[in-house]
Design an enzyme around this catalytic site. Structure first.
Site, PDB file in Angstrom:
ATOM      1  N   HIS A  46       0.802  -1.241   0.177  1.00  0.00           N
ATOM      2  CA  HIS A  46       0.018   0.077  -0.036  1.00  0.00           C
ATOM      3  C   HIS A  46       0.919   1.337   0.026  1.00  0.00           C
ATOM      4  O   HIS A  46       0.256   2.331  -0.122  1.00  0.00           O
ATOM      5  CB  HIS A  46      -0.889   0.039   1.286  1.00  0.00           C
ATOM      6  CG  HIS A  46      -2.283   0.544   0.737  1.00  0.00           C
ATOM      7  ND1 HIS A  46      -3.311   0.355   1.502  1.00  0.00           N
ATOM      8  CD2 HIS A  46      -2.680   1.732  -0.252  1.00  0.00           C
ATOM      9  CE1 HIS A  46      -4.701   1.028   1.265  1.00  0.00           C
ATOM     10  NE2 HIS A  46      -3.985   1.711   0.043  1.00  0.00           N
TER      11      HIS A  46
ATOM     12  N   ASP B  83      -9.928  -0.309   3.713  1.00  0.00           N
ATOM     13  CA  ASP B  83      -8.751  -1.174   4.244  1.00  0.00           C
ATOM     14  C   ASP B  83      -9.099  -1.286   5.935  1.00  0.00           C
ATOM     15  O   ASP B  83      -9.860  -0.647   6.462  1.00  0.00           O
ATOM     16  CB  ASP B  83      -7.839   0.020   4.190  1.00  0.00           C
ATOM     17  CG  ASP B  83      -6.184  -0.642   4.521  1.00  0.00           C
ATOM     18  OD1 ASP B  83      -5.906  -1.555   5.146  1.00  0.00           O
ATOM     19  OD2 ASP B  83      -5.323   0.016   4.028  1.00  0.00           O
TER      20      ASP B  83
ATOM     21  N   HIS C 117      -6.586  -1.200   7.916  1.00  0.00           N
ATOM     22  CA  HIS C 117      -5.976  -0.363   8.627  1.00  0.00           C
ATOM     23  C   HIS C 117      -6.032   1.110   8.031  1.00  0.00           C
ATOM     24  O   HIS C 117      -6.519   1.618   7.255  1.00  0.00           O
ATOM     25  CB  HIS C 117      -4.330  -0.765   8.176  1.00  0.00           C
ATOM     26  CG  HIS C 117      -4.072  -2.166   8.548  1.00  0.00           C
ATOM     27  ND1 HIS C 117      -4.281  -2.981   7.599  1.00  0.00           N
ATOM     28  CD2 HIS C 117      -3.851  -2.858   9.630  1.00  0.00           C
ATOM     29  CE1 HIS C 117      -4.098  -4.353   7.871  1.00  0.00           C
ATOM     30  NE2 HIS C 117      -3.815  -4.076   9.199  1.00  0.00           N
TER      31      HIS C 117
ATOM     32  N   ASP D 127      -3.543   3.602   7.850  1.00  0.00           N
ATOM     33  CA  ASP D 127      -2.137   3.839   7.158  1.00  0.00           C
ATOM     34  C   ASP D 127      -1.954   5.039   7.338  1.00  0.00           C
ATOM     35  O   ASP D 127      -1.459   5.908   6.426  1.00  0.00           O
ATOM     36  CB  ASP D 127      -2.198   3.531   5.833  1.00  0.00           C
ATOM     37  CG  ASP D 127      -2.334   1.958   5.380  1.00  0.00           C
ATOM     38  OD1 ASP D 127      -1.919   1.022   6.287  1.00  0.00           O
ATOM     39  OD2 ASP D 127      -3.082   1.601   4.355  1.00  0.00           O
TER      40      ASP D 127
ATOM     41  N   HIS E 186       4.281   1.015   4.499  1.00  0.00           N
ATOM     42  CA  HIS E 186       2.838   0.824   3.552  1.00  0.00           C
ATOM     43  C   HIS E 186       1.793   1.094   4.796  1.00  0.00           C
ATOM     44  O   HIS E 186       0.776   0.909   4.445  1.00  0.00           O
ATOM     45  CB  HIS E 186       3.071  -0.698   3.386  1.00  0.00           C
ATOM     46  CG  HIS E 186       2.585  -1.970   4.237  1.00  0.00           C
ATOM     47  ND1 HIS E 186       2.121  -2.909   4.120  1.00  0.00           N
ATOM     48  CD2 HIS E 186       3.105  -1.763   5.574  1.00  0.00           C
ATOM     49  CE1 HIS E 186       2.268  -3.841   5.200  1.00  0.00           C
ATOM     50  NE2 HIS E 186       2.762  -3.168   6.220  1.00  0.00           N
TER      51      HIS E 186
ATOM     52  N   ASP F 148      -7.361  -1.868  -0.343  1.00  0.00           N
ATOM     53  CA  ASP F 148      -6.496  -2.883   0.084  1.00  0.00           C
ATOM     54  C   ASP F 148      -7.208  -4.254   0.402  1.00  0.00           C
ATOM     55  O   ASP F 148      -8.506  -3.874   1.086  1.00  0.00           O
ATOM     56  CB  ASP F 148      -5.927  -2.305   1.539  1.00  0.00           C
ATOM     57  CG  ASP F 148      -4.782  -3.124   2.202  1.00  0.00           C
ATOM     58  OD1 ASP F 148      -4.919  -4.238   1.888  1.00  0.00           O
ATOM     59  OD2 ASP F 148      -3.952  -2.671   2.519  1.00  0.00           O
TER      60      ASP F 148
ATOM     61  N   ASP G 238      -6.896  -6.431   2.180  1.00  0.00           N
ATOM     62  CA  ASP G 238      -7.191  -6.954   3.614  1.00  0.00           C
ATOM     63  C   ASP G 238      -8.228  -6.075   4.394  1.00  0.00           C
ATOM     64  O   ASP G 238      -8.477  -6.467   5.203  1.00  0.00           O
ATOM     65  CB  ASP G 238      -5.713  -6.821   4.591  1.00  0.00           C
ATOM     66  CG  ASP G 238      -5.594  -5.529   4.774  1.00  0.00           C
ATOM     67  OD1 ASP G 238      -6.449  -4.425   4.807  1.00  0.00           O
ATOM     68  OD2 ASP G 238      -4.052  -4.949   5.111  1.00  0.00           O
TER      69      ASP G 238
ATOM     70  N   GLU H  71      -1.856  -4.933  -2.064  1.00  0.00           N
ATOM     71  CA  GLU H  71      -1.701  -5.867  -0.977  1.00  0.00           C
ATOM     72  C   GLU H  71      -2.056  -7.339  -1.602  1.00  0.00           C
ATOM     73  O   GLU H  71      -2.335  -8.202  -0.483  1.00  0.00           O
ATOM     74  CB  GLU H  71      -2.294  -5.574   0.173  1.00  0.00           C
ATOM     75  CG  GLU H  71      -1.614  -4.044   0.723  1.00  0.00           C
ATOM     76  CD  GLU H  71      -0.270  -4.458   1.468  1.00  0.00           C
ATOM     77  OE1 GLU H  71       0.291  -5.483   1.469  1.00  0.00           O
ATOM     78  OE2 GLU H  71       0.314  -3.235   1.811  1.00  0.00           O
TER      79      GLU H  71
END
Length: 301
Positions: free
Chosen positions: A101, A124, A126, A128, A141, A228, A230, A273
């Protein structure tokens, strides 16, 4: 959405984190049939190939200020920003394939030059939103959204020749369920809009997307989707480097993409990712391609 031309840009970057394999993500997504899928939707596809990624060894690089592979990531980000900038200048929709990412640093640097009030949907697990000071790992990332806000090491924030690529009030994070303490503080400080899994479970994806679309429609002149894999639950997308259980479902993600397509808001996108080494029979790359199908107007009937 007025976009009959799509330019695919691969970014085989695995330097923003420590696990190998995500550099093969663009190849895995191509192998899963992204070009054919989008051509069936009557788009003119121009695959621009992959951005050249340098190596830390070639740059004689060591970790700088708790930032892993800083020079190599910055060099790749600058190259990607130039390709994305030129793609938009040529009237084509940039579809960027990652890679970890950290590539969003370059994507947003290239995209933001073309908008006064760029909106960003960060799909996402996360945030980030780490900086060198708050990051537990030093992995870049985990920092691209903070960098794009103008926060972090100047080598990264000045990619593209200017600092702030997006304003905090123009960001919507969807699917968050793993945030570091520094990220939580930054979200509160900047007033960043976040729909965590709590909100998705409680409100439903339809309401989350309706609010997101309404929120960004009134304040932006273009919206970048940074997805992303994830963000999805690991059951549906196992081939990612930092899986977090309890994520967005495959069907919810299709609904989100379908609603974004109907809104006509999205002006650029990246899917990141995908790590084939950690995947099961290229399942995650296939999910990415299926979601792209929905984002670009694929319908059952």
């Amino acid at each position: 959405m007025e976009r009959k031309n799509i330019s695919i840009i691969g970014v085989p970057m695995d330097l923003g984190q420590a696990r190998r394999g995500v550099d093969m993500g663009p190849s895995a997504i191509r192998y899963a049939g992204v070009v054919e899928r989008l051509e069936e939707l009557n788009y003119e596809i121009n695959d621009l190939g992959d951005v050249q990624i340098g190596s830390p060894q070639r740059l004689n690089e060591e970790s700088v200020d708790n930032l892993r592979n800083l020079k190599a990531v910055a060099e790749a980000s600058e190259a990607l920003a130039n390709v994305v900038d030129q793609t938009i200048h040529n009237g084509s929709f940039p579809l960027v394939l990652g890679g970890d990412h950290s590539i969003a640093i370059g994507t947003l640097a290239g995209v933001s030059k073309h908008y006064k009030n760029l909106g960003v949907i960060w799909y996402d697990a996360h945030g980030d939103l780490n900086t060198a000071e708050t990051s537990p790992s030093g992995n870049i990332h985990g920092m691209p959204l903070a960098v794009s806000l103008g926060l972090g090491h100047p080598t990264l924030t000045k990619i593209g020749g200017y600092e702030q690529k997006v304003k905090p009030e123009n960001i919507v994070i969807i699917g968050a369920r793993s945030l570091d303490d520094g990220e939580k503080e930054l979200i509160k400080e900047k007033g960043i809009k976040v729909y965590s899994m709590h909100e998705i479970d409680r409100m439903g994806m339809t309401a989350v997307m309706e609010e997101t679309i309404a929120y960004l429609s009134e304040r932006t002149d273009g919206v970048h989707l940074s997805l992303d894999l994830d963000g999805l639950d690991p059951h549906d997308a196992p081939g990612v480097g930092t899986p977090v259980i309890g994520g967005i479902s495959y069907r919810e993600s299709h609904l989100a993409m379908e609603m974004l397509e109907e809104s006509g808001l999205i002006t650029s996108a990246e899917f990141v990712e995908v790590n084939p080494i950690l995947d099961d029979k290229n399942k995650t790359a296939s999910v990415a391609v299926a979601l792209m199908g929905s984002l670009f107007g694929e319908k059952l009937v």
